[in-house]
Each structure stands twice: as C-alpha cells, then as structure tokens.
Design a protein around this motif. Structure first.
Motif, PDB file in Angstrom:
ATOM      1  N   CYS B  54       0.895  -1.042   0.086  1.00 18.92           N
ATOM      2  CA  CYS B  54       0.048  -0.085  -0.020  1.00 18.92           C
ATOM      3  C   CYS B  54       0.908   1.151  -0.191  1.00 18.92           C
ATOM      4  CB  CYS B  54      -0.961  -0.078   1.204  1.00 18.92           C
ATOM      5  SG  CYS B  54      -1.767   1.520   1.734  1.00 18.92           S
ATOM      6  N   THR B  55       0.716   2.352  -1.022  1.00 20.16           N
ATOM      7  CA  THR B  55       1.495   3.321  -1.167  1.00 20.16           C
ATOM      8  C   THR B  55       1.510   4.238   0.327  1.00 20.16           C
ATOM      9  OG1 THR B  55       0.865   3.438  -3.331  1.00 20.16           O
ATOM     10  CG2 THR B  55       1.836   5.400  -2.551  1.00 20.16           C
ATOM     11  N   ALA B  56       0.311   4.416   1.030  1.00 20.21           N
ATOM     12  CA  ALA B  56       0.202   5.048   2.219  1.00 20.21           C
ATOM     13  C   ALA B  56       1.032   4.434   3.327  1.00 20.21           C
ATOM     14  CB  ALA B  56      -0.937   5.150   2.641  1.00 20.21           C
ATOM     15  N   MET B  57       1.384   3.229   3.187  1.00 18.49           N
ATOM     16  CA  MET B  57       2.071   2.384   4.109  1.00 18.49           C
ATOM     17  C   MET B  57       3.504   2.644   3.889  1.00 18.49           C
ATOM     18  SD  MET B  57       2.138   0.879   6.989  1.00 18.49           S
ATOM     19  CE  MET B  57       3.284  -0.033   8.230  1.00 18.49           C
ATOM     20  N   ARG B  58       3.812   2.606   2.655  1.00 13.51           N
ATOM     21  CA  ARG B  58       5.159   2.832   2.181  1.00 13.51           C
ATOM     22  C   ARG B  58       5.740   4.186   2.546  1.00 13.51           C
ATOM     23  NH1 ARG B  58       5.967  -0.343  -3.385  1.00 13.51           N
ATOM     24  NH2 ARG B  58       5.700  -2.473  -2.655  1.00 13.51           N
ATOM     25  N   ILE B  59       4.882   5.007   2.284  1.00 14.04           N
ATOM     26  CA  ILE B  59       5.145   6.793   2.702  1.00 14.04           C
ATOM     27  C   ILE B  59       5.568   6.689   4.092  1.00 14.04           C
ATOM     28  CG2 ILE B  59       4.519   8.857   2.568  1.00 14.04           C
ATOM     29  CD1 ILE B  59       3.043   8.284  -0.138  1.00 14.04           C
ATOM     30  N   PHE B  60       4.635   6.273   4.948  1.00 15.29           N
ATOM     31  CA  PHE B  60       4.736   6.023   6.367  1.00 15.29           C
ATOM     32  C   PHE B  60       6.007   5.458   6.711  1.00 15.29           C
ATOM     33  CE2 PHE B  60       2.123   5.004  10.517  1.00 15.29           C
ATOM     34  CZ  PHE B  60       2.710   5.940  11.088  1.00 15.29           C
ATOM     35  N   THR B  61       6.133   4.481   6.205  1.00 14.18           N
ATOM     36  CA  THR B  61       7.445   3.683   6.602  1.00 14.18           C
ATOM     37  C   THR B  61       8.684   4.477   6.316  1.00 14.18           C
ATOM     38  OG1 THR B  61       6.244   1.617   6.297  1.00 14.18           O
ATOM     39  CG2 THR B  61       8.542   1.320   6.505  1.00 14.18           C
ATOM     40  N   LEU B  62       8.790   4.920   5.073  1.00 15.32           N
ATOM     41  CA  LEU B  62       9.891   5.587   4.452  1.00 15.32           C
ATOM     42  C   LEU B  62      10.064   6.936   5.599  1.00 15.32           C
ATOM     43  CD1 LEU B  62      12.316   6.113   2.741  1.00 15.32           C
ATOM     44  CD2 LEU B  62      10.849   7.328   1.274  1.00 15.32           C
ATOM     45  N   LEU B  63       9.220   7.591   5.858  1.00 20.23           N
ATOM     46  CA  LEU B  63       9.030   8.742   6.673  1.00 20.23           C
ATOM     47  C   LEU B  63       9.548   8.622   8.215  1.00 20.23           C
ATOM     48  CD1 LEU B  63       7.978  11.730   7.090  1.00 20.23           C
ATOM     49  CD2 LEU B  63       6.189  10.781   8.072  1.00 20.23           C
ATOM     50  N   THR B  64       9.243   7.401   8.513  1.00 23.28           N
ATOM     51  CA  THR B  64       9.497   6.855   9.804  1.00 23.28           C
ATOM     52  C   THR B  64      11.156   6.215   9.809  1.00 23.28           C
ATOM     53  OG1 THR B  64       7.532   5.821  10.459  1.00 23.28           O
ATOM     54  CG2 THR B  64       9.221   4.861  11.642  1.00 23.28           C
ATOM     55  N   LEU B  65      11.563   5.650   8.637  1.00 14.61           N
ATOM     56  CA  LEU B  65      12.887   5.325   8.573  1.00 14.61           C
ATOM     57  C   LEU B  65      14.052   6.720   8.278  1.00 14.61           C
ATOM     58  CD1 LEU B  65      14.629   2.771   7.910  1.00 14.61           C
ATOM     59  CD2 LEU B  65      14.154   3.063   5.293  1.00 14.61           C
ATOM     60  N   LEU B  66      13.550   7.559   7.748  1.00 17.59           N
ATOM     61  CA  LEU B  66      14.359   8.783   7.562  1.00 17.59           C
ATOM     62  C   LEU B  66      14.160   9.525   9.053  1.00 17.59           C
ATOM     63  CD1 LEU B  66      13.455  10.050   4.017  1.00 17.59           C
ATOM     64  CD2 LEU B  66      15.419   8.902   4.632  1.00 17.59           C
ATOM     65  N   SER B  67      13.098   9.582   9.663  1.00 18.53           N
ATOM     66  CA  SER B  67      12.970  10.218  10.881  1.00 18.53           C
ATOM     67  C   SER B  67      13.979   9.502  11.739  1.00 18.53           C
ATOM     68  CB  SER B  67      11.346  10.101  11.548  1.00 18.53           C
ATOM     69  OG  SER B  67      10.646  10.864  10.710  1.00 18.53           O
ATOM     70  N   PHE B  68      14.014   8.199  11.703  1.00 17.89           N
ATOM     71  CA  PHE B  68      14.793   7.257  12.617  1.00 17.89           C
ATOM     72  C   PHE B  68      16.465   7.820  12.421  1.00 17.89           C
ATOM     73  CE2 PHE B  68      17.588   3.486  12.867  1.00 17.89           C
ATOM     74  CZ  PHE B  68      17.267   2.898  13.989  1.00 17.89           C
ATOM     75  N   ALA B  69      16.545   7.887  11.314  1.00 17.63           N
ATOM     76  CA  ALA B  69      18.111   8.373  11.012  1.00 17.63           C
ATOM     77  C   ALA B  69      18.421   9.578  11.508  1.00 17.63           C
ATOM     78  CB  ALA B  69      18.293   8.160   9.401  1.00 17.63           C
TER      79      ALA B  69
END
Lengths: 125, 115
Positions: B54-69
C-alpha cells in the motif's frame, strides 16, 4: 573558578535520584535500539521477501529462544524509550519540572514502562 | 561563535526541534505497528505483503525510516559527545553510527520497494 575543588563524577559512587535514573535509562535504551534495529530490519526483510521467508520469520518468533529474547529486549527498550520520550515532551511544555512533580513523572514513567515490559513479555512468550 | 561541525543541523535549537518532531513520527509508527500486530487479526503472508504494498504504508514507513536516521544521529551524537572524550575514539564511534544509519536507510528502502 577554583580548579582544585574536589570533583566526584564517579557514577558508581553517586546516589542517583529517580529522575536521573529515568534519564540514563532513556539514553541507554536509545543506544540499544539503534543497534537492535539491525534485528528488526532483518526480520522485516525476511518476512516480506517470500512466503517461505515469512514462515521462517514466524517460526523464529514462535520457537526460537534467542529470537524471542531479542524481540522482548527490543520491544521493552522501545516501550521504555517511548514513555520516557513522552515524559520529555511533557516537560518541554513546562510541566513536571518541579521537584515533586518531576519525581512523580519519573515514577509514572517507570511504572508504565514496567507494566508494558511485563505485558509485552507475556505477548511474546 | 563556535558551531559544532558534527551536530545534525549545526545548531542546537534546530537539532532540538528535529529530535522532537521525529520523535512524534516514531511514536506514531510504534503505536500503529504494535496495534496492528497485537490487536489485529492473526497475521498471514498475504495480509503482511498487502499492508506494505500500500502506497500510504510505504510513505509512512519511509518517513519513519528517515525520521529514525535523523533522530538516531542527534541522539547518538549527544551521548557520544558526553561520554567519549578522546577525539579519535569519538570520531570512530560517530563514523560507525553514520555508516550504520546509512545502511539502515538503504536496506529499508530496498525491502520496501522490493516487495
């Protein structure tokens, strides 16, 4: 400033007040989570790679002692860091900064985290 | 004014703000994931891949990944500048932190778009 003042920064001999303990735990769990993320990303990759990988990941979390231990440790660190982080945000807004309220906030944080660690332990095992 | 060359945004106030904004994103993802895994239906491979396709989940996960970084860099920087006093050792520690963070981001993106 007189540089000859006696200085004691030996953490083993300092009695840490409760808010100091919540603070150091927040840091320790943060560092642990950074290195623990390698397991989380590995498990995510394995579970999404293929159906066989997914089954392997599920089997690992259901039957692997070490995997369960790492999962519980990581989830515990995450939940502690989560609650201590919320305490930080609350304090950023100017609440719980006095001695009494700060001590209470530290107790609440530790209490919530302890409960979350126990519940997640039951969930994982 | 001496500015630190290794802090995330080269300003303490900027780092402070980034640390908090990313913390909120990470907290949201944590709540979502725990809710999904602990209170959702028994997980199957189809459900799991559907979620991450799901695109929304990919955006949410990528946002989380970059926030994590970003969050991790600021946090590890603070901790290492407090406790590791010899410059060489601190440089090595912070380099390993930066490298590992980059590996997480690249690895995460590959997982997300490799489904």
């Amino acid at each position: 400033m007189n540089k000859k003042r006696p200085v004691n920064l030996d953490l083993r001999t300092i009695k840490q007040p409760l808010p100091a303990i919540t603070s150091i735990l927040h840091r320790a769990t943060g560092v642990a989570l950074f290195f623990g993320a390698v397991f989380a990303i590995y498990a995510l990759g394995l579970s999404l790679e293929s159906e066989a990988g997914f089954n392997e990941a599920v089997d690992m979390f259901e039957n692997g002692f070490i995997a369960k231990l790492i999962a519980w440790g990581s989830v515990s660190a995450l939940l502690y860091h989560f609650f201590a982080g919320i305490k930080h945000l609350v304090m950023d807004f100017g609440y719980c900064e006095e001695l009494d309220s700060g001590l209470l906030a530290a107790k609440v944080t530790l209490g919530l985290a302890a409960a979350a660690v126990l519940i997640s332990g039951v969930w994982i095992w | 004014m001496v500015t630190s060359i290794t802090s995330f945004g080269r300003s303490g106030l900027y780092d402070w703000m980034v640390q908090r904004v990313t913390a909120v994103i990470l907290a949201c993802y944590t709540v979502f994931m725990i809710g999904y895994l602990a209170f959702g239906a028994e997980l199957t491979y189809d459900m799991w891949t559907e979620l991450f396709q799901c695109t929304a989940m990919r955006i949410f996960t990528l946002l989380t990944l970059l926030s994590f970084a970003a969050h991790v860099w600021i946090g590890m920087w603070s901790v290492s500048t407090d406790y590791i006093k010899p410059t060489g050792m601190r440089f090595v520690f912070q380099s390993v932190t930066g490298l590992l963070t980059f590996v997480y981001v690249a690895w995460g993106i590959q997982i997300l778009w490799g489904i």
